[in-house]
Design a protein around this motif. Sequence first.
Motif, mmCIF file in Angstrom:
data_model
loop_
_atom_site.group_PDB
_atom_site.id
_atom_site.type_symbol
_atom_site.label_atom_id
_atom_site.label_comp_id
_atom_site.label_asym_id
_atom_site.label_seq_id
_atom_site.Cartn_x
_atom_site.Cartn_y
_atom_site.Cartn_z
ATOM 1 N N TYR A 134 -58.980 23.252 49.390
ATOM 2 C CA TYR A 134 -57.884 23.285 48.436
ATOM 3 C C TYR A 134 -57.205 21.931 48.247
ATOM 4 O O TYR A 134 -56.873 21.559 47.123
ATOM 5 N N ALA A 135 -56.988 21.186 49.315
ATOM 6 C CA ALA A 135 -56.346 19.883 49.182
ATOM 7 C C ALA A 135 -57.185 18.907 48.351
ATOM 8 O O ALA A 135 -56.658 18.282 47.429
ATOM 9 N N PRO A 136 -58.490 18.768 48.623
ATOM 10 C CA PRO A 136 -59.285 17.865 47.783
ATOM 11 C C PRO A 136 -59.343 18.306 46.317
ATOM 12 O O PRO A 136 -59.266 17.470 45.413
ATOM 13 N N VAL A 137 -59.448 19.602 46.074
ATOM 14 C CA VAL A 137 -59.476 20.085 44.686
ATOM 15 C C VAL A 137 -58.143 19.781 44.007
ATOM 16 O O VAL A 137 -58.098 19.304 42.872
ATOM 17 N N GLY A 138 -57.052 20.031 44.717
ATOM 18 C CA GLY A 138 -55.739 19.725 44.157
ATOM 19 C C GLY A 138 -55.580 18.250 43.869
ATOM 20 O O GLY A 138 -55.008 17.863 42.853
ATOM 21 N N LEU A 139 -56.116 17.413 44.741
ATOM 22 C CA LEU A 139 -56.051 15.972 44.535
ATOM 23 C C LEU A 139 -56.835 15.559 43.298
ATOM 24 O O LEU A 139 -56.374 14.760 42.491
ATOM 25 N N LEU A 140 -58.013 16.118 43.139
ATOM 26 C CA LEU A 140 -58.831 15.784 41.977
ATOM 27 C C LEU A 140 -58.190 16.232 40.669
ATOM 28 O O LEU A 140 -58.354 15.582 39.634
ATOM 29 N N LEU A 141 -57.487 17.335 40.721
ATOM 30 C CA LEU A 141 -56.903 17.881 39.504
ATOM 31 C C LEU A 141 -55.501 17.368 39.213
ATOM 32 O O LEU A 141 -54.951 17.662 38.154
ATOM 33 N N THR A 170 -53.282 15.028 37.781
ATOM 34 C CA THR A 170 -53.364 13.908 36.843
ATOM 35 C C THR A 170 -52.068 13.128 36.787
ATOM 36 O O THR A 170 -52.040 12.033 36.250
ATOM 37 N N ASP A 171 -50.998 13.667 37.345
ATOM 38 C CA ASP A 171 -49.718 12.982 37.296
ATOM 39 C C ASP A 171 -49.533 11.988 38.438
ATOM 40 O O ASP A 171 -48.563 11.244 38.461
ATOM 41 N N THR A 172 -50.445 11.934 39.375
ATOM 42 C CA THR A 172 -50.355 11.032 40.519
ATOM 43 C C THR A 172 -51.342 9.886 40.318
ATOM 44 O O THR A 172 -52.538 10.100 40.200
ATOM 45 N N SER A 173 -50.821 8.663 40.277
ATOM 46 C CA SER A 173 -51.685 7.507 40.071
ATOM 47 C C SER A 173 -52.365 7.102 41.379
ATOM 48 O O SER A 173 -51.925 7.458 42.465
ATOM 49 N N SER A 174 -53.429 6.338 41.251
ATOM 50 C CA SER A 174 -54.137 5.887 42.446
ATOM 51 C C SER A 174 -53.264 4.940 43.266
ATOM 52 O O SER A 174 -53.361 4.916 44.490
ATOM 53 N N GLU A 175 -52.401 4.170 42.594
ATOM 54 C CA GLU A 175 -51.498 3.287 43.334
ATOM 55 C C GLU A 175 -50.521 4.093 44.184
ATOM 56 O O GLU A 175 -50.223 3.739 45.326
#
Length: 78
Positions: free
Chosen positions: A23-30, A32-37
């Motif tokens: 669930y955490a990796p899927v949530g991270l991939l989805l 879109t409001d969190t930038s890589s920085e």
Amino acid sequence: MSSTGTADSSREALDRLLDAVLYAPVGLLLSTDTSSEELAARGRRHVEAARILGRMALGHSSAPPDSQADSQADPEPG
């Protein structure tokens, strides 16, 4: 402990495992409001916190354990 208690404990462990690996990796991939920085900054903060806790566990020392032991040893006569 009853069999219901064991089943609940097993279910909680499974839920934690699923949270961490699915669930955490899927949530991270989805997300879109969190930038890589922002993710990198968050990761740096976590690593720094872990380093601080590690230093505290080693006795509030910033020196590696081997050099700390050397500095506490009596000097050799000579």
